[in-house]
Design a protein around this motif. Structure first.
Motif, PDB file in Angstrom:
ATOM      1  N   LYS A 125     -12.642  16.750  -0.947  1.00 49.15           N
ATOM      2  CA  LYS A 125     -13.236  17.210   0.319  1.00 49.15           C
ATOM      3  C   LYS A 125     -12.396  16.755   1.501  1.00 49.15           C
ATOM      4  CE  LYS A 125     -18.176  17.921  -0.426  1.00 49.15           C
ATOM      5  NZ  LYS A 125     -19.118  16.999  -1.083  1.00 49.15           N
ATOM      6  N   ALA A 126     -12.015  15.466   1.487  1.00 48.91           N
ATOM      7  CA  ALA A 126     -11.250  14.912   2.609  1.00 48.91           C
ATOM      8  C   ALA A 126      -9.895  15.611   2.735  1.00 48.91           C
ATOM      9  CB  ALA A 126     -11.057  13.416   2.401  1.00 48.91           C
ATOM     10  N   LEU A 127      -9.239  15.840   1.598  1.00 52.12           N
ATOM     11  CA  LEU A 127      -7.921  16.482   1.605  1.00 52.12           C
ATOM     12  C   LEU A 127      -8.020  17.896   2.181  1.00 52.12           C
ATOM     13  CD1 LEU A 127      -4.907  16.456   0.818  1.00 52.12           C
ATOM     14  CD2 LEU A 127      -5.569  17.242  -1.459  1.00 52.12           C
ATOM     15  N   LEU A 128      -9.061  18.617   1.751  1.00 48.95           N
ATOM     16  CA  LEU A 128      -9.255  19.986   2.227  1.00 48.95           C
ATOM     17  C   LEU A 128      -9.474  20.000   3.744  1.00 48.95           C
ATOM     18  CD1 LEU A 128      -9.437  22.883   1.256  1.00 48.95           C
ATOM     19  CD2 LEU A 128     -11.875  22.573   0.906  1.00 48.95           C
ATOM     20  N   GLN A 129     -10.227  19.034   4.241  1.00 47.35           N
ATOM     21  CA  GLN A 129     -10.485  18.957   5.691  1.00 47.35           C
ATOM     22  C   GLN A 129      -9.200  18.699   6.462  1.00 47.35           C
ATOM     23  OE1 GLN A 129     -13.561  15.992   6.020  1.00 47.35           O
ATOM     24  NE2 GLN A 129     -15.084  17.500   6.678  1.00 47.35           N
ATOM     25  N   ILE A 130      -8.387  17.783   5.964  1.00 51.07           N
ATOM     26  CA  ILE A 130      -7.127  17.448   6.651  1.00 51.07           C
ATOM     27  C   ILE A 130      -6.218  18.685   6.695  1.00 51.07           C
ATOM     28  CG2 ILE A 130      -4.992  16.095   6.495  1.00 51.07           C
ATOM     29  CD1 ILE A 130      -6.701  13.865   5.164  1.00 51.07           C
ATOM     30  N   LEU A 131      -6.081  19.359   5.548  1.00 51.60           N
ATOM     31  CA  LEU A 131      -5.197  20.533   5.483  1.00 51.60           C
ATOM     32  C   LEU A 131      -5.703  21.646   6.398  1.00 51.60           C
ATOM     33  CD1 LEU A 131      -4.539  20.535   1.633  1.00 51.60           C
ATOM     34  CD2 LEU A 131      -2.838  20.065   3.409  1.00 51.60           C
ATOM     35  N   PHE A 203       2.905  16.892   3.024  1.00 51.19           N
ATOM     36  CA  PHE A 203       3.114  16.285   1.697  1.00 51.19           C
ATOM     37  C   PHE A 203       4.368  15.398   1.685  1.00 51.19           C
ATOM     38  CE2 PHE A 203       0.109  19.611   0.515  1.00 51.19           C
ATOM     39  CZ  PHE A 203      -0.738  18.895  -0.314  1.00 51.19           C
ATOM     40  N   LYS A 204       5.371  15.808   2.452  1.00 44.13           N
ATOM     41  CA  LYS A 204       6.596  15.003   2.538  1.00 44.13           C
ATOM     42  C   LYS A 204       6.292  13.644   3.174  1.00 44.13           C
ATOM     43  CE  LYS A 204      11.224  15.633   4.166  1.00 44.13           C
ATOM     44  NZ  LYS A 204      12.077  16.382   5.063  1.00 44.13           N
ATOM     45  N   GLN A 205       5.446  13.688   4.217  1.00 48.34           N
ATOM     46  CA  GLN A 205       5.083  12.439   4.907  1.00 48.34           C
ATOM     47  C   GLN A 205       4.311  11.493   3.989  1.00 48.34           C
ATOM     48  OE1 GLN A 205       3.044  14.093   8.259  1.00 48.34           O
ATOM     49  NE2 GLN A 205       4.800  13.871   9.640  1.00 48.34           N
ATOM     50  N   GLN A 206       3.475  12.074   3.120  1.00 45.23           N
ATOM     51  CA  GLN A 206       2.724  11.219   2.194  1.00 45.23           C
ATOM     52  C   GLN A 206       3.663  10.396   1.313  1.00 45.23           C
ATOM     53  OE1 GLN A 206      -0.498  12.644  -0.058  1.00 45.23           O
ATOM     54  NE2 GLN A 206      -1.472  13.627   1.662  1.00 45.23           N
ATOM     55  N   ARG A 211       6.422   5.165   0.271  1.00 47.06           N
ATOM     56  CA  ARG A 211       7.717   4.499   0.007  1.00 47.06           C
ATOM     57  C   ARG A 211       7.901   3.287   0.908  1.00 47.06           C
ATOM     58  NH1 ARG A 211      11.966   9.312  -0.579  1.00 47.06           N
ATOM     59  NH2 ARG A 211      11.666   9.791  -2.789  1.00 47.06           N
ATOM     60  N   LYS A 212       7.538   3.476   2.199  1.00 49.10           N
ATOM     61  CA  LYS A 212       7.762   2.409   3.174  1.00 49.10           C
ATOM     62  C   LYS A 212       6.774   1.263   2.996  1.00 49.10           C
ATOM     63  CE  LYS A 212       9.764   5.297   6.785  1.00 49.10           C
ATOM     64  NZ  LYS A 212       9.293   6.324   7.701  1.00 49.10           N
ATOM     65  N   SER A 213       5.588   1.594   2.446  1.00 44.79           N
ATOM     66  CA  SER A 213       4.525   0.598   2.391  1.00 44.79           C
ATOM     67  C   SER A 213       4.810  -0.450   1.318  1.00 44.79           C
ATOM     68  CB  SER A 213       3.204   1.312   2.097  1.00 44.79           C
ATOM     69  OG  SER A 213       2.244   0.361   1.709  1.00 44.79           O
ATOM     70  N   TYR A 221      -3.079   9.227  -5.408  1.00 41.25           N
ATOM     71  CA  TYR A 221      -1.925   9.491  -4.525  1.00 41.25           C
ATOM     72  C   TYR A 221      -1.156  10.726  -4.997  1.00 41.25           C
ATOM     73  CZ  TYR A 221       0.792   7.139  -8.218  1.00 41.25           C
ATOM     74  OH  TYR A 221       1.353   6.794  -9.419  1.00 41.25           O
ATOM     75  N   TYR A 222      -0.473  11.357  -4.022  1.00 42.58           N
ATOM     76  CA  TYR A 222       0.303  12.584  -4.284  1.00 42.58           C
ATOM     77  C   TYR A 222       1.526  12.259  -5.145  1.00 42.58           C
ATOM     78  CZ  TYR A 222       3.696  16.287  -3.285  1.00 42.58           C
ATOM     79  OH  TYR A 222       4.641  17.269  -3.406  1.00 42.58           O
ATOM     80  N   ILE A 223       1.775  13.116  -6.131  1.00 38.31           N
ATOM     81  CA  ILE A 223       2.941  12.906  -6.997  1.00 38.31           C
ATOM     82  C   ILE A 223       4.120  13.692  -6.424  1.00 38.31           C
ATOM     83  CG2 ILE A 223       3.873  13.218  -9.327  1.00 38.31           C
ATOM     84  CD1 ILE A 223       0.905  13.107 -10.305  1.00 38.31           C
TER      85      ILE A 223
END
Length: 283
Positions: A125-131, A203-206, A211-213, A221-223
């Motif tokens: 649900k959250a992912l759909l809202q963000i997109l 998706f690139k930002q995810q 990576r930075k964290s 998490y996104y693959i």
């Protein structure tokens, strides 16, 4: 009497172009006492019907068009006052068409914990809202086509659970949208490509964030590398594209002729010998 056959395409629920009850040859002649008579799929046509306009010179305009089929116009005329009447019949095959529904379909995979966890549903649900928020100002919406959780055996590794998401990015109701925006901002293909770029960037930002964290990865998490986008053309049920039958309207979704049908949002009318109507959605 001569007989001509002409194909005409009219956008569904729009007014037709002017359809003449004359051939090119007759347009350049003087006709004496011409009488024009139009017939449509439902019988004789007259201007008393609000959806039909016939001018004194026999020109027909169909308003809010939705009745595809054979329209014939007969014209009786003399070329000189002394001659006997001549008679001409022109047959028009008038097809309703609509624009295809274009959209992007995209798939992405997420690593997750147990497949039956309620967390998966709230994440979805959250992912759909963000997109959806991402593309809202372009008057696009993201809808979830399906999400499935699978056990995946990794290359040289153990099992892990993954959610396979399939989304569609499509324009919001066109008619409403067109009133809201200026033509330049409305170029649908440009807007759709912008929506596509925004989603790809998300998706690139995810990937970059994780990576930075220095934190351990969250449970869901996104693959990286699993985002795929494909362009989809669809016609409404009862309509299809066919450049062979309709070379003058190859990119249009034209109403299925008798002898064919389209039950789904596919792109072609399928053959069906028992269908006798235009726009059949079942065989």
């Amino acid at each position: 009497s001569f007989f001509f056959s002409v194909k005409v395409y009219v956008k569904l629920n729009h007014n037709s172009p002017r359809i003449l009850c004359l051939t090119n040859h007759l347009r350049n002649l003087e006709l004496i006492d011409p009488i024009f008579q139009w017939n449509g799929p439902g019988g004789g046509l007259s201007s008393e019907n609000s959806s039909v306009q016939i001018s004194p010179t026999g020109t027909l305009i169909l308003r809010h068009f939705n009745l595809s089929g054979v329209y014939t116009c007969s014209i009786v005329y003399k070329l000189t006052a002394m001659q006997p009447d001549k008679n001409l019949i022109i047959k028009y095959l008038i097809y309703a068409y609509s624009d295809p529904k274009n959209y992007y379909e995209f798939t992405a995979r997420y690593h997750t914990g147990p497949c039956n966890s309620s967390r998966n549903t709230s994440f979805e649900k959250a992912l759909l809202q963000i997109l959806s928020k991402l593309v809202a100002e372009l008057s696009y919406e993201v809808t979830l086509i399906k999400s499935e959780c699978h056990h995946v055996k990794m290359q040289r590794g153990g099992l892990q659970n993954e959610i396979f998401f399939t989304f569609a990015v499509a324009s919001l109701d066109r008619e409403k949208h067109n009133r809201l925006c200026q033509q330049s901002a409305c170029d649908a293909t440009r807007r759709l490509n912008k929506a596509k770029r925004l989603i790809e960037r998300f998706f690139k930002q995810q990937v970059e964030v994780s990576r930075k964290s220095s934190e351990p990865l969250p449970e869901i998490y996104y693959i990286e590398g699993t985002l795929q986008m494909v362009w989809v053309d669809r016609c409404y049920p009862g309509y299809g594209m066919n450049a062979l039958i309709h070379p003058d309207c190859p990119e249009c979704c034209v109403i299925c002729s008798p002898g064919s049908y389209n039950p789904s949002n596919g792109i072609h009318c399928l053959r069906c010998d028992s269908s006798l109507i235009y726009g059949a959605t079942k065989c």
